[in-house]
Structure formats: structure tokens, C-alpha cells
Design an enzyme around this catalytic site. Sequence first.
Site, short mmCIF file in Angstrom:
data_model
loop_
_atom_site.label_atom_id
_atom_site.label_comp_id
_atom_site.label_asym_id
_atom_site.label_seq_id
_atom_site.Cartn_x
_atom_site.Cartn_y
_atom_site.Cartn_z
N ASN A 1 0.72 -0.87 -0.12
CA ASN A 1 0.03 0.22 0.16
C ASN A 1 1.05 1.52 -0.28
O ASN A 1 1.87 1.51 0.76
CB ASN A 1 -0.93 0.30 1.27
CG ASN A 1 -2.16 1.50 1.18
OD1 ASN A 1 -1.81 1.88 0.71
ND2 ASN A 1 -2.22 1.53 2.52
N LYS B 1 -0.28 3.84 -0.15
CA LYS B 1 -0.84 5.69 0.26
C LYS B 1 -0.40 6.41 -1.00
O LYS B 1 -0.39 7.01 -1.76
CB LYS B 1 -0.17 5.84 1.79
CG LYS B 1 0.11 4.87 2.56
CD LYS B 1 -0.24 4.61 3.59
CE LYS B 1 -0.45 3.25 4.66
NZ LYS B 1 -0.32 3.47 6.11
N HIS C 1 -10.02 0.68 4.14
CA HIS C 1 -8.54 0.88 5.05
C HIS C 1 -8.44 1.77 5.86
O HIS C 1 -9.13 2.62 5.66
CB HIS C 1 -7.55 1.31 4.16
CG HIS C 1 -5.50 1.94 4.35
ND1 HIS C 1 -5.29 2.78 5.15
CD2 HIS C 1 -4.85 1.33 4.38
CE1 HIS C 1 -4.20 2.47 6.09
NE2 HIS C 1 -4.71 1.29 5.70
N GLU D 1 -7.61 4.61 7.31
CA GLU D 1 -7.22 6.14 6.71
C GLU D 1 -8.53 6.18 5.67
O GLU D 1 -8.84 7.71 5.96
CB GLU D 1 -5.55 5.67 5.72
CG GLU D 1 -4.64 6.22 6.81
CD GLU D 1 -3.16 5.51 6.24
OE1 GLU D 1 -3.42 5.14 5.15
OE2 GLU D 1 -2.55 5.25 7.28
N GLU E 1 -5.72 -5.05 10.13
CA GLU E 1 -4.37 -3.62 10.79
C GLU E 1 -5.18 -3.18 11.52
O GLU E 1 -5.61 -2.57 12.07
CB GLU E 1 -4.85 -2.75 9.24
CG GLU E 1 -4.26 -3.83 8.01
CD GLU E 1 -3.91 -2.83 7.22
OE1 GLU E 1 -2.23 -2.73 6.99
OE2 GLU E 1 -4.46 -1.68 6.52
N GLY F 1 1.93 2.73 10.47
CA GLY F 1 1.85 3.43 10.58
C GLY F 1 3.59 4.04 11.70
O GLY F 1 4.09 5.32 11.59
N SER G 1 2.87 -1.88 10.46
CA SER G 1 4.52 -2.07 10.66
C SER G 1 5.37 -3.02 10.57
O SER G 1 6.05 -3.92 11.18
CB SER G 1 4.54 -1.09 11.94
OG SER G 1 4.29 0.12 11.91
P1 PGA Z 1 2.76 0.40 7.48
O1 PGA Z 1 0.97 0.51 6.82
O2 PGA Z 1 3.77 -0.87 7.09
O3 PGA Z 1 3.16 2.02 6.85
O4 PGA Z 1 2.28 0.30 8.81
C1 PGA Z 1 0.21 -0.46 6.80
C2 PGA Z 1 -1.43 -0.22 5.88
O5 PGA Z 1 -1.42 0.83 5.93
O6 PGA Z 1 -2.07 -0.37 4.94
#
Ligand code: PGA
Length: 250
Positions: free
Chosen positions: A10, A12, A96, A98, A168, A174, A214
Site C-alpha cells: 500500500n 498510500k 482502509h 485511513e 490491521e 505507521g 508496521s
Molecule cells: P504500515 O502501513 O506498514 O506503514 O504500518 C500499513 C497499512 O496502512 O496498510
Amino acid sequence: MSRKALIAANWKMFKTPAEAKAFVDAFLPLVAGHARDEIALFPSPVLLPTVVEAARGSNVAVGAQNIHFAEEGAYTGETSIGQLKAIGGTHTLIGHSERRQYFAETDEIVNQKLHTALKHGVVPIVCIGEVLAEREAGKTADVLKTQVIGAFAGITAEMAAPIVIAYEPVWAIGTGKTATPEMAVDAHRIIRAEVAKLLGAQVGANMRILYGGSVKADNATALIGQEEIDGALVGGASLKPDSFAAIVKY
Ligand code: PGA
């Protein structure tokens, strides 16, 4: 019973078309011939044609980070499923955290998008997960069940085969904090049991559930190596070809 793992990137809101093309050109040789797992990249909409073109004929699929549930219409700024398919996208993330947090996506919207993706033969990755306050209040199981029930409204066992879930935990996205393999496995079991309750034991046993939050090269084996964990959705560590390739080859 073995479920083929899916390792998904992903990206983003990162990368220009030139950077995206450079990633794919560097990444494909690193994973050439890798057939143990499925690999998919999820770039921003404006990057999709570039990435589809660069990955054409390879073992790397390309999908959207988001689609609209409507097939077309007056939805300024959105991308339709038909537009995604027309440029060669085969997968989409849905819901997601976000999207849920910053764009007010509810379980009901997630459900509508899931129906749209399945109707058009696009592989949906439905993202769910608890926020920190919910985990600390002991509500993780309830939150996950509610999200699964909401996302799957009107979905039948016959429709369910393509669906992938990504667990997640929002506090792990993040932040550099990963769920321990035990925490992830516990959550995956809760999700799988809920899917089995809704759609039957067979669908539950077959559904792929990815972990995200992460994931890095140095924790990928401990997580994806678990029988319950069928791959990963990777944000930050998917932005560089070598670090994402290392995760693919966990
Ligand atoms: P990250 O993001 O690996 O940077 O924690 C995962 C995601 O948002 O799918």
C-alpha cells in the site's frame, strides 16, 4: 488446507509516475520466478496506468487503494470500478483505516464497495482493525466482529471466494509498533470464526486473512510464518524495492 499468501504494497499518497516506474523496474527482477506467494501493488490512482504497464506480464498484480461503490456518476474526485478495470487493475483495497478515519467510510460504505468489487470481478481486500482505545478497553473482538458483519451484509457463501481480509490494528499502522504474532493470530482466529459463522466453515477455512501494521523485513517471518496469517499489507516498508522484496521472500 493451504491458503496461498498475498503480499500487498500500500503506497498510500507517495511516488510520482517516474518514481513508480523506477520501483517496478527495480522490483520485478528481485521477485522474478517467485510463485510461492501472490504479490500486488496498490498505488495512487494517477500512478495506476504507469504501474500496470510496467508490471505487465509479470508475477505482480496491480490494484487501487480505493474505489467508489457507484458504477459511474457525479462523484467528483472518485475512481470507478470500471475505470480501474479498463486500465488493467485487478484488485482493490476497501475500507482502509485511513479511509475510515479521514474520509468517514463506514461499515455500510465498505459493504457497498465490496458488492461492487465482487460484481465486477475485482479482488477485494477488506481492511478491518481496532483503534488503541478499543484494544485497551478489551473491545477488540467486538469491534472486529461488528466490522466483519457490517462488511459482509448480503454476501453469500457463493460470492465469497475472492474476498481477502486485512487485519490491521490501527495503533500499529505507521507507528513502528507491530502486533505480536500471538496478538495477530488471536485476532485472525476471531475474524475467521466470524466469517465461518456468517458464511459456513468452508468459506471460513478458505478465506485469506492478511496482517498489516508496521510489517518490515525483520518481523515478516515471525508474522507471515504463522499458519493463521495468510500474507501482509505493507505500507512504509513497501516503498523501496529491496525492502518490499525482502518481505515477499520472508
Ligand atoms: P504500515 O502501513 O506498514 O506503514 O504500518 C500499513 C497499512 O496502512 O496498510
